[in-house]
Every structure is written in structure tokens, then in C-alpha cells.
Design a protein around this motif. Sequence first.
Motif, mmCIF file in Angstrom:
data_model
loop_
_atom_site.group_PDB
_atom_site.id
_atom_site.type_symbol
_atom_site.label_atom_id
_atom_site.label_comp_id
_atom_site.label_asym_id
_atom_site.label_seq_id
_atom_site.Cartn_x
_atom_site.Cartn_y
_atom_site.Cartn_z
ATOM 1 N N ASP A 230 3.094 -11.310 0.709
ATOM 2 C CA ASP A 230 4.052 -10.315 0.246
ATOM 3 C C ASP A 230 5.141 -10.132 1.290
ATOM 4 O O ASP A 230 5.031 -10.586 2.422
ATOM 5 C CB ASP A 230 3.376 -8.980 -0.087
ATOM 6 N N GLU B 187 -8.001 -9.822 -4.483
ATOM 7 C CA GLU B 187 -7.362 -8.513 -4.588
ATOM 8 C C GLU B 187 -7.884 -7.783 -5.813
ATOM 9 O O GLU B 187 -8.032 -8.366 -6.890
ATOM 10 C CB GLU B 187 -5.839 -8.649 -4.714
ATOM 11 N N ARG C 168 -6.932 -5.755 -0.546
ATOM 12 C CA ARG C 168 -6.969 -7.209 -0.420
ATOM 13 C C ARG C 168 -8.070 -7.564 0.565
ATOM 14 O O ARG C 168 -8.147 -7.008 1.657
ATOM 15 C CB ARG C 168 -5.633 -7.727 0.090
ATOM 16 N N ILE D 198 -3.005 -2.617 -0.371
ATOM 17 C CA ILE D 198 -1.834 -3.277 -0.970
ATOM 18 C C ILE D 198 -1.199 -2.384 -2.038
ATOM 19 O O ILE D 198 -1.852 -1.502 -2.596
ATOM 20 C CB ILE D 198 -2.199 -4.644 -1.595
#
Length: 192
Positions: free
Chosen positions: A82, A135, A161, A181
Motif C-alpha cells: 500500500d 488480510e 494484515r 490496515i
Amino acid sequence: MKKIRLTLFLTGILTSYAHAQSDSTSLSYYFDDGGISTGTMYKTDLISIIHGDWPIIAEIRLKNNLTLEMGAGLLMPYYVHDFLALAFTDNKGIQNDRLGYSTRLHVKWYTKAPERNYWGVQYYRRSFHHVKVNEWFFTKGDQRIIGKRLILDMALGLGVRFQQTNGPDYMFDPDFGFFPIMPLMIRFGVIP
């Protein structure tokens, strides 16, 4: 003359009463999209493509307000988890000459019909050479049907995660494998 007025008055009242009855009993009219959302929808996640995951996702209706999304994707060699990880770490993603894969399952419960606002739970697994990422997150989203066959699905998630690293390719500290997350999903698709 009195009979004509009385007849018009009663006709007006009975017509408005009948009209009100037909409006209140035909609520299914407002929740019907003409049978568009009864089939399988196919989508891709635009944010995932930017990250290096090229997914194909199918959404299957289980009940009137419950669906299941299943997807598989191909992870490119430049895959990154990310954008926040890129901003706060020195490692700039997973760089390797091998491809990886991703799978996902997403159960959605729609609060408004036809398929608009929803809550969901998603499991997302990515496997890339020595890195395995799992996740779990809850989602809140909004899915719109654009025109007759196009879909725009936007959602925000909150979850965790779990990362397992078995080799030299890692994005974070390999000894620390648990991360909170907040994924953003923008999916574009079609109803065949």
C-alpha cells in the motif's frame, strides 16, 4: 345539481384513497432494478492494479441482500502492499523477477436495494515468492449501477494484515508480521 357535486366529491375521495393504497402496497417497485442484478457481475479493482495486483472478481448473488465476491489476481514483480507503507518505510515494495498470485473472498450484506450501500467482511491472500500476506477486514461500501450494465463499487475497510516472510524479499521488518490496515477499494465492472 347537488347529486352531481356529491358524485364528483365521492369520486375524488375514492380515487385518491385507491391511489394511496396502490402506492403503499407496491414497495417492490422501488426496490426492483428490472432484473439487472440477478446475474453474476464481473469487476476489477483499480487500486489493486496501481499496487501491482491485476484481479478478476465475480460477484454472485446468494439472496436478495447477500452476495459473495470471489476473485483471483496476478501479482506483478513491482508489487507493493500500500501507499502508506511506501511513505513510512525505506523498503519500496517487493522487487523480484517472479510473478505472484492473489485470491479474495468478500461477503456483502446490502442495506438498501437494489445493491447500493453494503457492509462486508473480506479475506484477501497474496503470495509473492517468499512473502505470504493474509488480510481480514470489515468493509463499508457503496455500489452504483451506471446506465444499464456498468458498475462502480467504492469501499473502505478496516482490519489486520498478517505477513510471513521466508526469504530476502520483504517490505517491512520480517520479524514483525502483524499490521493494522485501512484499505480503499474502487472497483469497476460490468453485468453481462
